[in-house]
Scaffold this motif. Structure first.
Motif, short mmCIF file in Angstrom:
data_model
loop_
_atom_site.label_atom_id
_atom_site.label_comp_id
_atom_site.label_asym_id
_atom_site.label_seq_id
_atom_site.Cartn_x
_atom_site.Cartn_y
_atom_site.Cartn_z
N GLN A 198 24.22 -16.63 -21.61
CA GLN A 198 23.16 -15.66 -21.32
C GLN A 198 23.47 -14.28 -21.87
O GLN A 198 22.83 -13.30 -21.49
N ASP B 12 22.87 -11.80 -24.33
CA ASP B 12 21.80 -11.66 -25.30
C ASP B 12 22.20 -10.63 -26.35
O ASP B 12 21.98 -9.44 -26.20
N SER C 6 19.48 -8.32 -27.72
CA SER C 6 19.04 -7.21 -26.88
C SER C 6 20.13 -6.15 -26.80
O SER C 6 19.84 -4.95 -26.79
N GLU D 8 19.86 -4.20 -29.85
CA GLU D 8 18.69 -3.33 -29.81
C GLU D 8 18.96 -2.07 -29.00
O GLU D 8 18.73 -0.96 -29.43
N VAL D 9 19.49 -2.30 -27.78
CA VAL D 9 19.78 -1.16 -26.92
C VAL D 9 20.83 -0.28 -27.56
O VAL D 9 20.70 0.95 -27.60
N ILE E 197 19.27 1.78 -30.16
CA ILE E 197 18.47 2.87 -29.62
C ILE E 197 19.38 4.00 -29.18
O ILE E 197 19.15 5.17 -29.48
N GLU F 222 27.91 -2.79 -22.54
CA GLU F 222 26.90 -3.45 -21.71
C GLU F 222 27.55 -4.02 -20.44
O GLU F 222 26.99 -3.96 -19.36
N VAL G 4 12.24 -1.24 -22.82
CA VAL G 4 13.60 -1.77 -22.80
C VAL G 4 14.56 -0.70 -22.28
O VAL G 4 15.42 -0.96 -21.44
N PRO H 79 19.86 -6.06 -16.25
CA PRO H 79 20.59 -6.58 -17.40
C PRO H 79 19.68 -7.40 -18.31
O PRO H 79 18.65 -7.93 -17.88
N GLU H 80 20.08 -7.51 -19.56
CA GLU H 80 19.33 -8.25 -20.58
C GLU H 80 17.87 -7.83 -20.62
O GLU H 80 16.96 -8.66 -20.57
N ALA H 81 17.69 -6.53 -20.66
CA ALA H 81 16.35 -5.99 -20.51
C ALA H 81 15.33 -6.60 -21.46
O ALA H 81 14.23 -6.97 -21.05
N SER H 82 15.68 -6.75 -22.73
CA SER H 82 14.63 -7.15 -23.68
C SER H 82 14.15 -8.57 -23.44
O SER H 82 13.00 -8.89 -23.71
N THR H 83 15.02 -9.45 -22.92
CA THR H 83 14.53 -10.79 -22.60
C THR H 83 13.70 -10.78 -21.33
O THR H 83 12.68 -11.47 -21.22
#
Ligand code: SF4
Ligand code: SF4
Lengths: 445, 452, 364
Positions: B325, B327, B330, B333-334, B337, B366, C139, C148-152
């Motif tokens: 899990q 990701d 993501s 991406e974060v 940003i 993260e 996001v 957590p795992e905001a984009s999903t």
């Protein structure tokens, strides 16, 4: 019971004195209840409910007997096939029971004589209204006043209620003290009192009854609502129609309510496969239209009031059951239901005291929609000539005037107005009743 | 536990709800709402069951008095097993045990006046002397602080506090010996809570009533209970005398619960141990100790020396990697940003476009891991695993992490151990044979349990 | 009405009435004044029926109207009176300068849309951004509120989130427009303590990061002590006591505040406040609390609600009780039940539950 308990308190003076000191009745403390004694007492039903049960069972036997004689014994094929039973099915058996006799294939009872099938249903419906509606109100005058205070706030509903009571009483008494309107040649087309029409509309005999002069006839008090194209007295027709409308609406609705509520409550209370089966059946039943079923029966065994009530009462409850079920499902999870179970209540108690009152909104809404729609359906069927030909209903009267709306407009209009007002009144009444019996709806005063 | 028969004793009570799916309603799993709890209640005693929502405490309440049929377990009332009771015996038993509920508004049938509501238990138990019944109801209403004339009024005419008193009156009408109160005051204002609690207390003294209080509010439980059981995911993690449990909680979950209560003192701000995440699904409880997914004190494997929160982060990462899990997209991406300008021109940031070291850095960020773990051997494993992870070998990474970072807490279900005759805890930390008596760990334990 | 530069929101003598069917007025809020400073937290604390929620709703006029209306009072945000602006302007204030979060996380999210859709919606409603930008913002917000795992998770529906996570999503939505003021109405009441701790910490962090002011509505004094800078204690539509959080908790002045603190379970005394709220349609003369007050004297039932008098001569801390009037002796209320050991150690003792003798007598 009460004597026993007072004995008990005498045996324990300390306790009763504390209770008295508390300002309560002696023995008013829950700690002092002797549960073993209560457990050992065998409880029976109250006198009232015993009387009611007796009435219901007499009714059921007599009605069952009538149906048996009419439809089983009367069926020659059946009695031939069932050779050995033939004796039992022999009409003389009925005659052998004291006071019963056969009258043209119908059981004739003492005092009341032959009771028509639809009347059996009508009587038990009325008895049910008295036992479950009027009696509790009479016994709890305080509650009755409370409901009345709330009910009377809605003026339209009070007027509607009065109107319906009047319709009911006039219809119920009127159709028993007057005879059915009979067609009479030549008496046709008399206008209602004070209304004038061209004299060629009025039959020859009618011209003598009405005030005819100069080619115009005016109605008189002899036939206050005028007559139909076949010379029937519309006034009498309206009165007899009152009872029929009430009977069809109330009886069929009562039957479908009892079935719908019973099935909904049992399904919801027990859930599981009972619920599954009951409501799969409802799904199926809702797919065949009562109207066509009725047509089928009309053509195979002839239309009658009894069949009509049967169809609407015993086939049309599916929708109501669904509504009640979904309402009851929401209630089922409420803590007061759990509290009642936790107190040791049996399913019947929980269903009657908790589930049923709390779906009364739905029940009343359903009834206030169902009664008028059944009344209208009966009128529609009669209008189409599919009603019970032996009974004069509003629908028939309206049908009678449909070809002469321009000249003999009153024939359709007068019963039409009654029909309209009755249906409207039931709707108003339903709304107001729902609000009045819901204690949450507003403060007491 | 005392050897003489208790008033009420529950042993290994279980209540599972099957999850049925598909055409033939085959059972695909079970929600283990209550999964083997044991306790006893003595006459006149008050015992509290606390836990977060979803821990199964309400199910415990209803199944221990057979309002729902328990899946397994024994329930003794006055020495008789009530799970064997037939309908008639059960009805008699209902008289001995009554319940009050959380929500005073829905505790009463809105169509029934409260006189009838309070009389209901009497009626259904066969008490049919109507006059005396009314007298009893009137007396009861007065004793809970209302007036006998209120009998004819409807529930909606009363305030929440009053309704809860009436609920108590209804429960007491049949003179029970055990009262089960499911969140009896949670829906009430504080100024009213204590009145209701005091009323319960008074009747308890007068009648020798035993009370089981189910609550999520530790304050309430502390106030009125003699003993407390802390429940987590269908199990009791700690049972003990109230005083002891509140002053010296032994289970990390109890500690976490206690520290999460805001104190009405602005000088003591900051809500102690913060539990991360939510309660896991009871249909799929974690292996070993059920609390290990959130436990702030999970025992690290031997030879690993990390700060507790770092250790937790490692565990969290491990869990996510195993479940596949993490990701990366993501995270990329974060990360992009946050990194701002450099990636500003890119419309879509793909994890592949970013060099591994940088991505590893973002993963660490993260999961709140420092760039370098304090423990070298742990750091080695971690960086190896992260390397594997970002290069797309999720399974290898999972294996690497599992091998090195497996804790006893997830392997073994901690046994319930008695610390003193009536203080029981289910946690490896209290078990020397598991934790070992290595000083560092004991030291570490002490560190955690002492405040500040 | 002076607008201080250090005041973001100034509520002045606010009244909110609800007209009933019978033509009476339910005086839900009956003359309430308080301020919120930029970047600070003011907490309104009270029990049900105190009017705290209506007060918070009145700021952006969220209460149902009719039957509700504001007969009197002003709500000034940055020098602009919100009671006088048009509906359109109000809409841009709501979710613009002021955001709301509510108690029930279930009800605040629409179950038929994904969470991402709803956050994007909130972003795009007040900012002129493209869909992709809005998505990025979403996001970012989700990450900031600790999902957590905001984009999903953006593509998940509300029912796939736990209660605590839903409240986080709602906070994310509320932050979407960078509000100056966040009104949080019992945001943690429906949550478990451990989750409540998470949310409170999150709110505090976010507030610090963004220098955002908060108006916190709660019934829980523990929560107030945790988050508030200033406290407003409400009872029956009136302000009973107002002041900096330290003062109010260390020297609770109003008998109602004191009684509330004593009721707290775990605080040692099963106090309780006997009696009931006064009728909201026809409140009695004098102090609203007089019926239930252990210190009530004759003058408490005369005239209107007592003024907010200074407690111990600090203007910031005031209490609406006659005993604090200049000519009266506040000792009647304060004596014998000091919450704080004022020995200069600067630490409070939490065992404040020592009720004075007369109070104890009251409870027996
Ligand atoms: S056994 Fe391990 S995971 Fe469970 S509570 Fe104890 S330390 Fe925490
Ligand atoms: S004004 Fe009087 S009644 Fe009101 S709080 Fe003060 S002492 Fe009590």
């Amino acid at each position: 019971m009460s004597r026993e308990s007072s004995d008990q308190s005498a045996a324990d003076p300390a306790d009763s004195s504390t209770a008295a000191a508390d300002g309560g009745v002696a023995d008013a403390r829950f700690e002092d209840v002797d549960w073993d004694r209560i457990d050992s007492v065998n409880r029976g039903r109250s006198l009232k409910s015993r009387i009611w049960l007796t009435i219901v069972s007499i009714w059921a036997t007599a009605f069952g007997g009538t149906l048996f004689v009419r439809y089983v014994m009367g069926d020659s094929i059946l009695s031939e096939r069932l050779g050995p039973l033939q004796d039992a099915l022999d009409p003389t058996v009925v005659e052998a029971i004291p006071l019963l006799s056969l009258n043209d294939g119908w059981v004739s009872f003492p005092v009341v004589g032959v009771v028509e099938l639809h009347n059996w249903l009508w009587w038990i419906t009325l008895a049910g209204f008295v036992y479950y509606g009027a009696l509790p109100l009479y016994e709890n005058p305080r509650m009755t006043r409370y409901y009345w205070r709330r009910f009377r706030k809605n003026k339209a509903a009070v007027i509607s209620g009065l109107f319906l009571v009047v319709i009911f009483l006039i219809g119920f008494v009127g159709s028993r003290v007057t005879s059915q309107p009979e067609p009479e040649a030549g008496l046709d087309g008399i206008p209602p009192v004070g209304i004038s029409t061209e004299s060629y509309n009025v039959g020859p005999a009618g011209q003598k009854v009405a005030d005819c002069a100069g080619g115009v006839c005016t109605g008189t008090w002899e036939y206050p609502f005028g007559t139909t194209t076949s010379g029937e007295d519309i006034f009498l027709g309206v009165i007899h129609g009152m009872e029929i409308s009430m009977m069809v609406g109330l009886t069929a609705t009562a039957a479908s309510l009892v079935i719908a509520a019973g099935i909904a409550l049992v399904s919801v209370y027990y859930g599981g496969w009972i619920d599954e089966i009951a409501f799969r059946w409802v799904d199926i039943q809702l797919t065949f239209p009562a109207f066509f079923l009725y047509l089928l029966l009309v053509y195979s065994i002839g239309g009658s009031m009894f069949i009509l009530i049967l169809i609407f009462g015993f086939i049309e409850w599916g929708g109501g059951a669904r509504l009640m079920r979904s309402e009851a499902l929401q209630r089922r999870e409420e803590p007061y239901i759990t509290a009642s179970k936790a107190a040791g209540a049996n399913p019947l108690w929980t269903m009657r005291k908790h589930l049923l009152p709390n779906i009364s909104n739905t029940i009343i809404t359903y009834a206030s929609l169902s009664i008028p729609s059944i009344i209208l359906a009966e009128a529609a069927l009669s209008f189409l000539g599919l009603g019970d030909p032996t009974m004069v209903s509003w629908g028939q009267l309206i049908a009678d005037g449909r070809d002469n709306l321009a000249n003999l407009w009153w024939i359709s209009t007068i019963p039409g107005i009654f029909l309209f007002l009755t249906v409207l009144s039931f709707n108003f009444l339903g709304d107001a009743l729902r609000d009045a019996i819901d204690p949450r709806h507003e403060g007491a005063e | 536990m005392s050897s003489s028969t208790s008033l009420f004793e529950v042993r290994n009570l279980e209540k599972h709800y099957p999850i049925n799916r598909g055409l033939f309603n085959t059972e695909v799993g079970r929600v283990r709402a209550v999964d083997g709890i044991s306790f006893s209640v003595e006459r006149g005693e008050t015992i509290g069951i606390v836990g977060e929502s979803g821990c199964g405490k309400s199910t415990a309440a209803t199944s221990m008095i057979r309002l729902e049929e328990p899946t397994a377990g024994e329930i003794d009332f006055r020495g008789e097993d009530i799970t064997e009771y037939d309908e008639k015996e059960l009805r008699r038993f209902r008289r001995e045990v009554q319940m009050i509920f959380q929500d005073p508004d829905s505790s009463f049938n809105p169509r029934m006046n409260i006189g009838n509501a309070v009389a209901e238990p009497l009626i259904v138990q066969g008490f049919d002397d109507e006059q005396r019944r009314r007298a009893i109801v009137g007396d009861l209403l007065e004793r809970v602080g209302l007036s006998a004339d209120d009998m004819n009024r409807f529930p909606h005419e009363f305030s929440g506090g009053q309704k809860q008193r009436i609920a108590l009156a209804r429960a007491l009408a049949v003179n029970p010996s055990l009262l089960v109160a499911d969140e009896p005051v949670s829906a009430l204002d504080v100024s009213i809570q204590s009145e209701v609690l005091r009323l319960i207390d008074r009747f308890q003294d007068e009648l020798g009533l035993a009370v089981v209080v189910i609550s999520h509010d530790l304050g309430v439980v502390q106030e009125i209970c003699d003993r407390v059981a802390v429940m987590y995911l269908g199990e009791f993690v700690e049972v003990g005398p109230t005083e002891e449990l509140f002053t010296d909680p032994q289970h990390p979950y109890t500690r976490a619960l206690l520290s999460a209560i805001p104190t009405p003192d602005p000088t003591e701000r900051g809500l102690g141990v913060e539990l991360t995440g939510d309660v896991p699904e009871p249909s799929d409880p974690p292996s070993g100790c059920r609390f290990h997914t959130r436990c702030p004190e999970v025992i690290p494997p031997e030879g690993i020396d990390l700060a507790q929160d770092t250790w937790r982060s490692v565990l969290h990462l491990r869990k996510q990697v195993i479940a596949d899990q993490v990701d990366l997209e993501s995270i990329a991406e974060v990360g992009a940003i946050e990194a701002g300008d450099e990636f500003g021109s890119m419309d879509e940031v793909e994890a592949e476009d970013i060099d591994n070291d940088r991505l590893i850095g973002w993963v660490r960020q993260e999961y709140e891991l420092p760039n370098q773990l304090g423990d070298t051997s742990a750091e080695q494993t971690l960086s190896q695993a992260l390397e594997e992870l970002v290069s797309g070998q999720q399974e290898a990474a999972a294996e690497t992490l599992t091998e090195r970072f497996e804790t006893v807490c997830e392997r073994q279900d901690p046994e319930t151990r008695s610390l003193s005759p009536d203080h029981r805890v289910a946690c490896h930390l209290t078990d020397d044979s598991v934790v070992g008596s290595t000083d560092s760990e004991n030291e570490y334990r002490r560190q955690l349990s002492s405040p500040e | 009405m002076s607008v201080h530069t250090d005041t973001l929101l100034d509520v002045e003598d606010l009244h909110v009435y609800f007209r009933t069917d019978t033509g009476e007025n339910v005086r839900a809020v009956d003359g309430v004044s308080f301020q919120v400073q930029p970047g600070k937290t003011t907490a309104i604390v009270g029990e049900s029926g105190s009017g705290k929620t209506v007060t918070s709703e009145a700021i952006t006029q969220l209460f149902p109207s009719p039957p509700g209306y504001i007969p009197e009072g002003s709500v000034t945000l940055d020098g602009q009176d919100l009671t006088e602006i048009s509906d359109d302007e109000m809409r841009s204030v709501r979710g613009g300068k002021i955001s709301h979060i509510f108690q029930n996380p279930q009800g605040a999210l629409n179950p038929v849309y994904t969470v991402g859709w709803q956050i994007r919606e909130a972003v795009m409603l007040h900012q002129d951004v493209s869909k992709t930008e809005a998505n990025e913002r979403a996001v970012e917000l989700m990450t900031q509120v600790g999902i957590p795992e905001a984009s999903t998770r953006l593509d998940d529906y509300p029912h796939e989130f736990s209660g605590g996570q839903k409240q986080r999503v709602i906070i994310a939505m509320a932050l979407a427009c960078e509000p100056d003021l966040l009104i949080a109405d019992e945001p943690t009441t429906a949550l478990d303590v451990t989750i409540q701790a998470q949310i409170l910490n999150l709110l505090k962090e976010l507030q610090e990061e963004r220098d955002m002011a908060m108006l916190f509505i709660t019934h829980d004094l523990g929560v107030v002590a945790e988050v508030a800078d200033r406290v407003v204690v409400m009872y029956a539509g009136k302000v009973m006591e107002r002041g900096p959080v330290m003062d109010v908790f260390q020297t609770p002045a109003h008998p109602y505040t004191r009684a509330l603190l004593e009721c707290l379970p775990g605080e040692g005394g099963l106090g309780g406040i006997p009696g009931q709220l006064p009728e909201p349609t026809d409140p009695p003369d004098g102090c609203r609390f007089a019926d239930r007050c252990p210190h009530a004297v004759e003058m408490c039932t005369e005239g209107g609600q007592p003024d907010l008098y200074d407690v111990r001569n600090t203007e910031a801390h005031t209490a609406s009780c006659v005993h604090f009037a200049p000519t009266m002796d506040p000792g009647v209320v304060l004596d014998g039940s000091e919450r704080v050991a004022t020995d200069g150690r600067g630490r409070t003792s939490t065992d404040a539950g020592q009720p004075s003798d007369d109070e104890e007598a009251e409870h027996r």
